[in-house]
Design a protein around this motif. Sequence first.
Motif, PDB file in Angstrom:
ATOM      1  N   ILE A  37       0.841  -1.208   0.000  1.00  0.00           N
ATOM      2  CA  ILE A  37       0.000   0.000   0.000  1.00  0.00           C
ATOM      3  C   ILE A  37       0.871   1.251   0.000  1.00  0.00           C
ATOM      4  N   LEU A  59      -5.447  -0.101  -4.896  1.00  0.00           N
ATOM      5  CA  LEU A  59      -5.720   0.474  -3.577  1.00  0.00           C
ATOM      6  C   LEU A  59      -7.174   0.257  -3.166  1.00  0.00           C
ATOM      7  N   THR A  91      -7.695  -3.195  -1.516  1.00  0.00           N
ATOM      8  CA  THR A  91      -6.896  -3.569  -0.349  1.00  0.00           C
ATOM      9  C   THR A  91      -7.786  -3.677   0.882  1.00  0.00           C
TER      10      THR A  91
END
Length: 254
Positions: A177, A204, A207
């Motif tokens: 990340i 992202l 995640t």
Amino acid sequence: MKDNKETSPPEENKEVTKPAFSNTVTVWIGIVSSIITIILTVYTTSNKVRLDKLENSLNERSTEIEESKERVARYQWVYSLYGDLNSTDVRRKNFAVGLITLALNDNESKKLFSALQTSTDTVLQSVGQSGLRALKASAINTELASLISKVDTSNTAARISAVGELEKKYASSPEAITQILNFYSNENISTLSPDGIINGLYFLNRTDPTVWSQQQVQQGQDIIQRILALKPGPNTEREVKKFRVILQTAAKGK
């Protein structure tokens, strides 16, 4: 008596055979010379081949000796860290483990730490376990860096594959990340292609919000402003909206 003299072969006819014999000798000399030249050429070439092989063999042996000396020197240096590995200072011990992984290649490090892990000495067991964890982390970091480098590649297939691997393997990785967030730094964002921008957001948005730190959340909010300043297309705007939701969820904590 006079008649007998007249029947004798003329002198001119006797001399005619001399050039023929001389030519024959010359031809044979030429043939013999050619044969000798060929033999010498073959012999010289054969010797050169043998000498070249011998030289290559000596060079290889010399290289092996130098490599052996280099390995011994590395092993001796690693052994000199034994005191640090026995240290009660965890940072000092971990630093020594890191140095060992730098000094030895992956195969050598794995053999060493695997052997230490099976030791009956608890201290050596701990060192072995730490070393194997360090090797695993190094391998992960190498793969992660390789995948992230392909997020903005011009090769569509490689780009899609890299994002898919990131989502599958690193959706819960704070390190992944962070590295993708750094993708959108002030210095780097202007160099990203539209595909690179949306691919990073795509990852992202998939995640695990519970692994985000508050620092990462703040970094993500700053990134949204940078992306919007580029006046992105509708697909990127949709990913930005999803990203806001991820950040809101992450901001709430675990």
